[in-house]
Design a protein around this motif. Structure first.
Motif, PDB file in Angstrom:
ATOM      1  N   VAL A 268     -55.915  -3.729  30.377  1.00  0.00           N
ATOM      2  CA  VAL A 268     -56.292  -4.209  29.050  1.00  0.00           C
ATOM      3  C   VAL A 268     -55.855  -3.192  27.996  1.00  0.00           C
ATOM      4  N   PRO A 269     -55.046  -3.597  26.996  1.00  0.00           N
ATOM      5  CA  PRO A 269     -54.625  -2.652  25.955  1.00  0.00           C
ATOM      6  C   PRO A 269     -55.812  -2.094  25.183  1.00  0.00           C
ATOM      7  N   VAL A 270     -55.689  -0.831  24.759  1.00  0.00           N
ATOM      8  CA  VAL A 270     -56.744  -0.185  23.975  1.00  0.00           C
ATOM      9  C   VAL A 270     -56.212   0.048  22.565  1.00  0.00           C
ATOM     10  N   ARG A 271     -56.789  -0.667  21.590  1.00  0.00           N
ATOM     11  CA  ARG A 271     -56.366  -0.492  20.210  1.00  0.00           C
ATOM     12  C   ARG A 271     -56.713   0.921  19.724  1.00  0.00           C
ATOM     13  N   GLY A 272     -55.759   1.549  19.090  1.00  0.00           N
ATOM     14  CA  GLY A 272     -55.951   2.926  18.635  1.00  0.00           C
ATOM     15  C   GLY A 272     -55.357   3.951  19.583  1.00  0.00           C
ATOM     16  N   LEU A 273     -54.927   3.500  20.770  1.00  0.00           N
ATOM     17  CA  LEU A 273     -54.278   4.406  21.723  1.00  0.00           C
ATOM     18  C   LEU A 273     -52.814   4.029  21.946  1.00  0.00           C
ATOM     19  N   GLU A 274     -52.238   3.352  20.942  1.00  0.00           N
ATOM     20  CA  GLU A 274     -50.813   3.041  21.027  1.00  0.00           C
ATOM     21  C   GLU A 274     -50.003   4.340  20.932  1.00  0.00           C
ATOM     22  N   ALA A 275     -48.991   4.448  21.778  1.00  0.00           N
ATOM     23  CA  ALA A 275     -48.089   5.612  21.793  1.00  0.00           C
ATOM     24  C   ALA A 275     -48.846   6.934  21.897  1.00  0.00           C
ATOM     25  N   SER A 276     -49.952   6.923  22.641  1.00  0.00           N
ATOM     26  CA  SER A 276     -50.793   8.122  22.730  1.00  0.00           C
ATOM     27  C   SER A 276     -50.658   8.862  24.059  1.00  0.00           C
ATOM     28  N   SER A 277     -49.865   8.322  24.971  1.00  0.00           N
ATOM     29  CA  SER A 277     -49.649   8.985  26.259  1.00  0.00           C
ATOM     30  C   SER A 277     -48.186   9.426  26.347  1.00  0.00           C
ATOM     31  N   GLN A 278     -47.978  10.676  26.766  1.00  0.00           N
ATOM     32  CA  GLN A 278     -46.614  11.193  26.804  1.00  0.00           C
ATOM     33  C   GLN A 278     -46.460  12.191  27.943  1.00  0.00           C
ATOM     34  N   LEU A 279     -45.338  12.074  28.644  1.00  0.00           N
ATOM     35  CA  LEU A 279     -44.985  13.023  29.688  1.00  0.00           C
ATOM     36  C   LEU A 279     -44.023  14.064  29.140  1.00  0.00           C
ATOM     37  N   GLY A 280     -44.010  15.225  29.766  1.00  0.00           N
ATOM     38  CA  GLY A 280     -43.066  16.272  29.399  1.00  0.00           C
ATOM     39  C   GLY A 280     -42.528  16.964  30.634  1.00  0.00           C
ATOM     40  N   LEU A 281     -41.317  17.475  30.534  1.00  0.00           N
ATOM     41  CA  LEU A 281     -40.747  18.333  31.572  1.00  0.00           C
ATOM     42  C   LEU A 281     -41.145  19.758  31.221  1.00  0.00           C
ATOM     43  N   VAL A 282     -41.986  20.357  32.052  1.00  0.00           N
ATOM     44  CA  VAL A 282     -42.619  21.634  31.724  1.00  0.00           C
ATOM     45  C   VAL A 282     -42.181  22.692  32.715  1.00  0.00           C
ATOM     46  N   TRP A 283     -41.791  23.865  32.193  1.00  0.00           N
ATOM     47  CA  TRP A 283     -41.456  24.990  33.062  1.00  0.00           C
ATOM     48  C   TRP A 283     -42.068  26.271  32.522  1.00  0.00           C
ATOM     49  N   ARG A 284     -41.995  27.325  33.321  1.00  0.00           N
ATOM     50  CA  ARG A 284     -42.563  28.599  32.894  1.00  0.00           C
ATOM     51  C   ARG A 284     -41.732  29.200  31.762  1.00  0.00           C
ATOM     52  N   THR A 285     -42.419  29.664  30.742  1.00  0.00           N
ATOM     53  CA  THR A 285     -41.739  30.304  29.622  1.00  0.00           C
ATOM     54  C   THR A 285     -40.956  31.522  30.119  1.00  0.00           C
ATOM     55  N   GLY A 286     -39.693  31.582  29.745  1.00  0.00           N
ATOM     56  CA  GLY A 286     -38.855  32.704  30.152  1.00  0.00           C
ATOM     57  C   GLY A 286     -38.226  32.540  31.517  1.00  0.00           C
ATOM     58  N   HIS A 287     -38.467  31.411  32.197  1.00  0.00           N
ATOM     59  CA  HIS A 287     -37.899  31.205  33.523  1.00  0.00           C
ATOM     60  C   HIS A 287     -36.970  29.986  33.554  1.00  0.00           C
ATOM     61  N   VAL A 288     -36.386  29.657  32.423  1.00  0.00           N
ATOM     62  CA  VAL A 288     -35.421  28.567  32.407  1.00  0.00           C
ATOM     63  C   VAL A 288     -34.137  29.039  33.080  1.00  0.00           C
ATOM     64  N   ASN A 289     -33.442  28.123  33.742  1.00  0.00           N
ATOM     65  CA  ASN A 289     -32.188  28.443  34.420  1.00  0.00           C
ATOM     66  C   ASN A 289     -31.193  27.319  34.157  1.00  0.00           C
ATOM     67  N   PRO A 290     -29.907  27.514  34.476  1.00  0.00           N
ATOM     68  CA  PRO A 290     -28.906  26.475  34.202  1.00  0.00           C
ATOM     69  C   PRO A 290     -29.225  25.114  34.803  1.00  0.00           C
TER      70      PRO A 290
END
Length: 310
Positions: A268-290
């Protein structure tokens, strides 16, 4: 000049493997059977290792086998390094089987969607990087990446820790409340955020930050009315089973509703929670690699193409 430092060829892996197995079995015959050696070969390997270490590592009597204090300490110190080496060999074999020269360990707190796996294939084909996926507990999204067990995690936001960096943002998604077909709100076209106070929302159980858990399962409505949450879950599948029972409800994002069509569940859709869920690609700060940078760039390119074709 002083004596040369010990090197790996002076303490062969075969000898270390033999000692570690003996430490578990405490029986020369069982150790020999497990490793496929003769008992005399096991005794020889242990004796050679003892000579190179310069201390007795194993106590042998006619009635039992045990580790000496020096042996117990040696096993305690060498076992993590040995297991790490085995994992390195295993990852190398997996990369070879996949035709890749590098590997990324990426965690997920839920399903690995088809759009993401297609990016993983592109990463392998274009950059020679294989992605090895790891299941991450639903309520502990960041522990594995902070501990260095994985290179990155695709997890629900927000992320406020300075030790973590969001390398890519997936498109925001609408949120729905998942309930069993017999639930009073199952046939409603939508509900408001204030209506959440009528439900018993499932929360993520784990060591995730408090602010993150509150974002996933709000403790109160906008007016301040408390939202009950009497049960925790560690997997999406567990949440679906509890929601289907009719006793609980769970906030979920649109992709999950599209991937999990079931006759015993309603979204059931929840009014007021449109576009409120988001995923991210998360890594350790300073440990990015190619490889991580390449993955983020491929995700960004795919997102740009998707936006242009809408």
């Amino acid at each position: 000049m002083g004596d040369a430092l010990p090197t790996m060829h002076q303490a062969h892996l075969q000898q270390i493997e033999c000692l570690l197995t003996l430490a578990e079995e405490l029986h020369f015959g069982h150790t020999a059977e497990r490793l496929g050696y003769s008992q005399s070969r096991v005794s020889q390997l242990v004796a050679t290792l003892e000579a190179r270490v310069g201390a007795r590592l194993v106590e042998r009597t006619s009635r039992k086998v045990g580790l000496t204090r020096a042996g117990a300490q040696f096993v305690k110190e060498i076992r993590p390094a040995y297991r790490a080496l085995l994992r390195t060999f295993e990852r190398a074999r997996e990369r070879a089987m996949r035709g890749a020269v590098e590997e990324l360990r990426v965690g997920f707190t839920g399903m690995v969607y088809e759009e993401v796996t297609s990016i993983f294939r592109a990463l392998r084909d274009r950059h020679g990087v294989a992605v090895h996926t790891h299941d991450v507990p639903l309520g502990s999204p960041f522990t594995a990446v902070l501990d260095g067990e994985i290179d990155a995690v695709i997890a629900e936001l927000p992320v406020h820790e300075p030790e973590l960096t969001v390398g890519f943002l997936f498109p925001p998604q609408d949120q729905y409340v998942m309930v069993g077909t017999g639930h009073p709100i199952a046939e409603r076209e939508s509900i408001d955020r204030e209506d959440l106070a009528e439900l018993d929302l499932l929360h993520r159980a784990g060591d995730g930050p408090g602010y993150w858990k509150a974002a996933r399962t709000p403790p109160a409505t906008p007016s301040g009315t408390p939202i009950p949450s009497t049960a925790g879950i560690t997997t999406v599948q567990q949440g679906m089973a509890l929601a289907a029972s009719g006793m609980h409800a769970m906030l979920v994002c649109r992709p999950l509703t599209e991937q999990h069509t079931r006759t015993d569940l309603r979204y059931v859709p929840v009014r007021g929670l449109e576009a409120s869920s988001q995923l991210g690609l998360v890594w350790r700060t300073g440990h990015v690699n190619p490889p991580l940078t390449a993955l983020a760039e491929l995700l960004e390119q795919a997102g740009s193409v998707s936006r242009k074709t809408r």
